[in-house]
Scaffold this motif. Structure first.
Motif, PDB file in Angstrom:
ATOM      1  N   ASN A   1      31.746   3.688 -43.977  1.00 24.51           N
ATOM      2  CA  ASN A   1      31.188   4.846 -44.823  1.00 24.51           C
ATOM      3  C   ASN A   1      30.385   5.714 -43.691  1.00 24.51           C
ATOM      4  O   ASN A   1      30.644   7.080 -43.816  1.00 24.51           O
ATOM      5  CB  ASN A   1      30.082   4.232 -45.496  1.00 24.51           C
ATOM      6  CG  ASN A   1      29.682   5.372 -46.589  1.00 24.51           C
ATOM      7  OD1 ASN A   1      29.443   6.425 -46.613  1.00 24.51           O
ATOM      8  ND2 ASN A   1      29.674   4.863 -48.039  1.00 24.51           N
TER       9      ASN A   1
ATOM     10  N   TYR B   1      24.338  -3.140 -54.670  1.00 22.73           N
ATOM     11  CA  TYR B   1      23.376  -3.278 -55.446  1.00 22.73           C
ATOM     12  C   TYR B   1      23.460  -3.923 -56.638  1.00 22.73           C
ATOM     13  O   TYR B   1      22.976  -5.123 -57.030  1.00 22.73           O
ATOM     14  CB  TYR B   1      23.126  -1.773 -56.261  1.00 22.73           C
ATOM     15  CG  TYR B   1      21.648  -1.506 -56.494  1.00 22.73           C
ATOM     16  CD1 TYR B   1      21.099  -1.686 -58.099  1.00 22.73           C
ATOM     17  CD2 TYR B   1      20.628  -1.211 -55.617  1.00 22.73           C
ATOM     18  CE1 TYR B   1      20.071  -1.640 -58.194  1.00 22.73           C
ATOM     19  CE2 TYR B   1      19.460  -1.020 -56.101  1.00 22.73           C
ATOM     20  CZ  TYR B   1      19.174  -1.202 -57.344  1.00 22.73           C
ATOM     21  OH  TYR B   1      17.803  -1.053 -57.791  1.00 22.73           O
ATOM     22  N   GLN B   2      24.817  -3.765 -57.313  1.00 22.88           N
ATOM     23  CA  GLN B   2      24.875  -4.639 -58.286  1.00 22.88           C
ATOM     24  C   GLN B   2      25.772  -6.099 -57.803  1.00 22.88           C
ATOM     25  O   GLN B   2      26.307  -6.922 -58.551  1.00 22.88           O
ATOM     26  CB  GLN B   2      25.974  -4.010 -59.223  1.00 22.88           C
ATOM     27  CG  GLN B   2      25.704  -2.485 -59.787  1.00 22.88           C
ATOM     28  CD  GLN B   2      26.431  -1.742 -58.497  1.00 22.88           C
ATOM     29  OE1 GLN B   2      26.525  -2.024 -57.447  1.00 22.88           O
ATOM     30  NE2 GLN B   2      26.757  -0.426 -58.990  1.00 22.88           N
TER      31      GLN B   2
ATOM     32  N   GLU C   1      17.938   7.314 -60.101  1.00 21.67           N
ATOM     33  CA  GLU C   1      18.614   8.452 -59.734  1.00 21.67           C
ATOM     34  C   GLU C   1      18.065   9.454 -58.784  1.00 21.67           C
ATOM     35  O   GLU C   1      18.290   9.957 -57.802  1.00 21.67           O
ATOM     36  CB  GLU C   1      19.494   9.107 -60.777  1.00 21.67           C
ATOM     37  CG  GLU C   1      20.356   7.907 -61.559  1.00 21.67           C
ATOM     38  CD  GLU C   1      21.702   7.842 -60.892  1.00 21.67           C
ATOM     39  OE1 GLU C   1      21.895   8.592 -59.831  1.00 21.67           O
ATOM     40  OE2 GLU C   1      22.374   6.686 -61.279  1.00 21.67           O
TER      41      GLU C   1
ATOM     42  N   TYR D   1      16.943   8.390 -55.694  1.00 18.33           N
ATOM     43  CA  TYR D   1      18.101   8.250 -54.870  1.00 18.33           C
ATOM     44  C   TYR D   1      18.497   9.545 -54.142  1.00 18.33           C
ATOM     45  O   TYR D   1      18.467   9.915 -52.925  1.00 18.33           O
ATOM     46  CB  TYR D   1      19.200   7.710 -55.265  1.00 18.33           C
ATOM     47  CG  TYR D   1      20.585   7.840 -54.829  1.00 18.33           C
ATOM     48  CD1 TYR D   1      20.897   7.169 -53.653  1.00 18.33           C
ATOM     49  CD2 TYR D   1      21.724   8.606 -55.100  1.00 18.33           C
ATOM     50  CE1 TYR D   1      21.922   7.007 -52.936  1.00 18.33           C
ATOM     51  CE2 TYR D   1      22.796   8.609 -54.563  1.00 18.33           C
ATOM     52  CZ  TYR D   1      23.040   7.613 -53.350  1.00 18.33           C
ATOM     53  OH  TYR D   1      24.182   7.926 -52.812  1.00 18.33           O
ATOM     54  N   ARG D   2      18.434  10.669 -55.080  1.00 19.23           N
ATOM     55  CA  ARG D   2      18.767  12.053 -54.785  1.00 19.23           C
ATOM     56  C   ARG D   2      17.641  12.434 -53.660  1.00 19.23           C
ATOM     57  O   ARG D   2      17.897  13.259 -52.766  1.00 19.23           O
ATOM     58  CB  ARG D   2      18.706  12.749 -55.930  1.00 19.23           C
ATOM     59  CG  ARG D   2      20.062  12.708 -56.689  1.00 19.23           C
ATOM     60  CD  ARG D   2      20.328  14.065 -57.559  1.00 19.23           C
ATOM     61  NE  ARG D   2      19.228  14.082 -58.572  1.00 19.23           N
ATOM     62  CZ  ARG D   2      19.133  13.496 -59.873  1.00 19.23           C
ATOM     63  NH1 ARG D   2      20.221  12.677 -60.056  1.00 19.23           N
ATOM     64  NH2 ARG D   2      18.106  13.782 -60.755  1.00 19.23           N
TER      65      ARG D   2
ATOM     66  N   LYS E   1      16.734   4.073 -65.179  1.00 16.43           N
ATOM     67  CA  LYS E   1      17.855   4.602 -64.699  1.00 16.43           C
ATOM     68  C   LYS E   1      17.412   6.010 -63.940  1.00 16.43           C
ATOM     69  O   LYS E   1      17.927   6.269 -62.917  1.00 16.43           O
ATOM     70  CB  LYS E   1      19.118   4.585 -65.431  1.00 16.43           C
ATOM     71  CG  LYS E   1      20.354   4.389 -64.724  1.00 16.43           C
ATOM     72  CD  LYS E   1      21.669   4.159 -65.483  1.00 16.43           C
ATOM     73  CE  LYS E   1      22.975   4.255 -65.014  1.00 16.43           C
ATOM     74  NZ  LYS E   1      24.196   4.397 -65.781  1.00 16.43           N
TER      75      LYS E   1
ATOM     76  N   PHE F   1      22.579   1.461 -52.487  1.00 12.44           N
ATOM     77  CA  PHE F   1      22.504   2.067 -53.624  1.00 12.44           C
ATOM     78  C   PHE F   1      23.631   1.924 -54.704  1.00 12.44           C
ATOM     79  O   PHE F   1      23.707   1.555 -55.826  1.00 12.44           O
ATOM     80  CB  PHE F   1      22.097   3.404 -53.783  1.00 12.44           C
ATOM     81  CG  PHE F   1      21.523   3.879 -55.053  1.00 12.44           C
ATOM     82  CD1 PHE F   1      20.212   3.428 -55.417  1.00 12.44           C
ATOM     83  CD2 PHE F   1      22.148   4.740 -55.961  1.00 12.44           C
ATOM     84  CE1 PHE F   1      19.884   3.969 -56.843  1.00 12.44           C
ATOM     85  CE2 PHE F   1      21.967   5.125 -57.051  1.00 12.44           C
ATOM     86  CZ  PHE F   1      20.503   4.663 -57.574  1.00 12.44           C
ATOM     87  N   ASN F   2      24.857   2.283 -54.209  1.00 13.15           N
ATOM     88  CA  ASN F   2      25.865   2.274 -54.978  1.00 13.15           C
ATOM     89  C   ASN F   2      26.673   1.220 -55.146  1.00 13.15           C
ATOM     90  O   ASN F   2      27.893   1.140 -56.035  1.00 13.15           O
ATOM     91  CB  ASN F   2      26.948   3.541 -54.634  1.00 13.15           C
ATOM     92  CG  ASN F   2      26.079   4.827 -54.913  1.00 13.15           C
ATOM     93  OD1 ASN F   2      25.664   5.047 -56.186  1.00 13.15           O
ATOM     94  ND2 ASN F   2      25.728   5.831 -53.913  1.00 13.15           N
ATOM     95  N   GLN F   3      26.945   0.219 -54.234  1.00 11.35           N
ATOM     96  CA  GLN F   3      27.965  -0.717 -54.051  1.00 11.35           C
ATOM     97  C   GLN F   3      27.116  -2.081 -54.017  1.00 11.35           C
ATOM     98  O   GLN F   3      27.471  -2.994 -54.845  1.00 11.35           O
ATOM     99  CB  GLN F   3      28.763  -0.655 -52.833  1.00 11.35           C
ATOM    100  CG  GLN F   3      29.377   0.919 -52.977  1.00 11.35           C
ATOM    101  CD  GLN F   3      30.415   0.877 -51.761  1.00 11.35           C
ATOM    102  OE1 GLN F   3      31.310   0.099 -51.449  1.00 11.35           O
ATOM    103  NE2 GLN F   3      30.243   2.059 -51.065  1.00 11.35           N
TER     104      GLN F   3
ATOM    105  N   ASP G   1      23.606   4.741 -49.201  1.00 13.54           N
ATOM    106  CA  ASP G   1      24.858   5.174 -50.483  1.00 13.54           C
ATOM    107  C   ASP G   1      25.357   3.836 -50.525  1.00 13.54           C
ATOM    108  O   ASP G   1      25.563   3.417 -51.681  1.00 13.54           O
ATOM    109  CB  ASP G   1      25.839   5.817 -49.863  1.00 13.54           C
ATOM    110  CG  ASP G   1      27.030   5.866 -50.563  1.00 13.54           C
ATOM    111  OD1 ASP G   1      26.963   6.055 -51.817  1.00 13.54           O
ATOM    112  OD2 ASP G   1      28.337   6.056 -49.797  1.00 13.54           O
TER     113      ASP G   1
END
Lengths: 178, 178
Positions: free
Chosen positions: B71, B95-96, B166, B169-170, B162, B91-93, B88
DNA sequence: ATTACTATACTATTTGGACGGTTTTGTTTC
DNA sequence: GAAACAAAACCGTCCAAATAGTATAGTAAT
């Protein structure tokens, strides 16, 4: 100080075992020995292992809550007092507090439902922090950052140097005063 | 058809058990059954429980490292790329990613030394983040905040809505672009 | 022949918790 | 104030269940 500290002795012993020897060594026998009591005596106070862990969590959650609310009340400045209190207590007090770490780990391992008192506390703090007179997003970030610090240490994932930790702390604290 | 993914099946099964049923249910038998293999077969691949957990950690650490470095390399802007990548990916990968959580919990419970690959990775990331062209303290805070987010969820301590997540995160992302 | 398993049986140990009994402490009655 | 009783605190043993790991004999594909 006598009798009433018996339960506390046991809780402390349990924390010590989790901290020093890990979750798999938190056995009733080990706790009893560490607390200087017999297994039967231990089971008299906490009728099951789950009850013992529940006791640990309730104890630490109560302590933590008290500290934070007391600290917030003593703050001279209204604006940002909850965020400051959370920051201060987490960084300066709960941080090295083995009870917190041990209780969390034990509850997570034994039964996640036991974490409820902590969840409840955090829910309230989050609410307070978001209505603290600060920008709610920034306040939340402050909260997350200090949690990231102690949780990553609790987990033994990493530990930043003391210098940098202090710097981070001062910076976050300054943000609550903007 | 070198079903070479057999080992992966086992690691996934182990993660699933930890996530769904908790650390105390991570038994060799349970893992074997979940993976659709015999206990003997499991022990053929991982000669002990500790070896299994070690496998879990190495696998997740390898994955995580790869993602972050890939990345970062793909980032068009040099300044802040490591911080952005960490943010990134976390948070986006990851994470879950149940593997991450399960591996961490298992290693912490079974033997803290097994966390070494993760510690190693974090040490490197921290170094990259501090030399990312950003203010090192602020970059560190970004890192801590995102870690606070996933660690607190991993621990079931709290979960912000949520929407707010977000937003956080932003905001953090914007800080890496200042 | 080697690798990658299956299936079953077995050992040695640990653990939660039940249980029955004992001691300590407190309260009431004479 | 002592005896009588009750309740709380505590001890130590026992046991069934579970578990990590060993052992072994056999199978199927390469």
């Amino acid at each position: 100080m006598g009798r009433n500290s018996r339960k506390l002795d046991i809780l402390e012993a349990a924390s010590k075992i989790v901290t020093d020897r890990g979750i798999f060594n938190l056995t009733l026998e080990a706790v009893a020995e560490e607390a200087g009591i017999s297994k039967g005596g231990l089971l008299y106070h906490f009728p099951s292992k789950e009850a013992l862990v529940q006791g640990m969590v309730e104890h630490l959650a109560g302590n933590y809550r008290e500290k934070i609310s007391k600290n917030a009340k003593e703050d001279a400045e209204e604006k940002g007092k909850w965020t400051r209190s959370f920051l201060d207590v987490t960084f300066n007090q709960s941080y090295q507090n083995k009870d917190m770490n041990a209780g969390l780990l034990a509850a997570k391992a034994v039964n996640s439902d036991l974490l409820e008192p902590i969840r409840e506390a955090y829910k309230q703090w989050q609410h307070n922090i978001e209505n603290d007179g600060l920008d709610p997003v920034k306040a939340t970030i402050i909260r997350l950052a200090i949690d990231g610090m102690w949780l990553s240490e609790l987990f033994d994932i990493y530990q930043i140097e003391k210098e940098k930790k202090e710097e981070v702390y001062r910076t976050l604290m300054a943000w609550t005063e903007e």
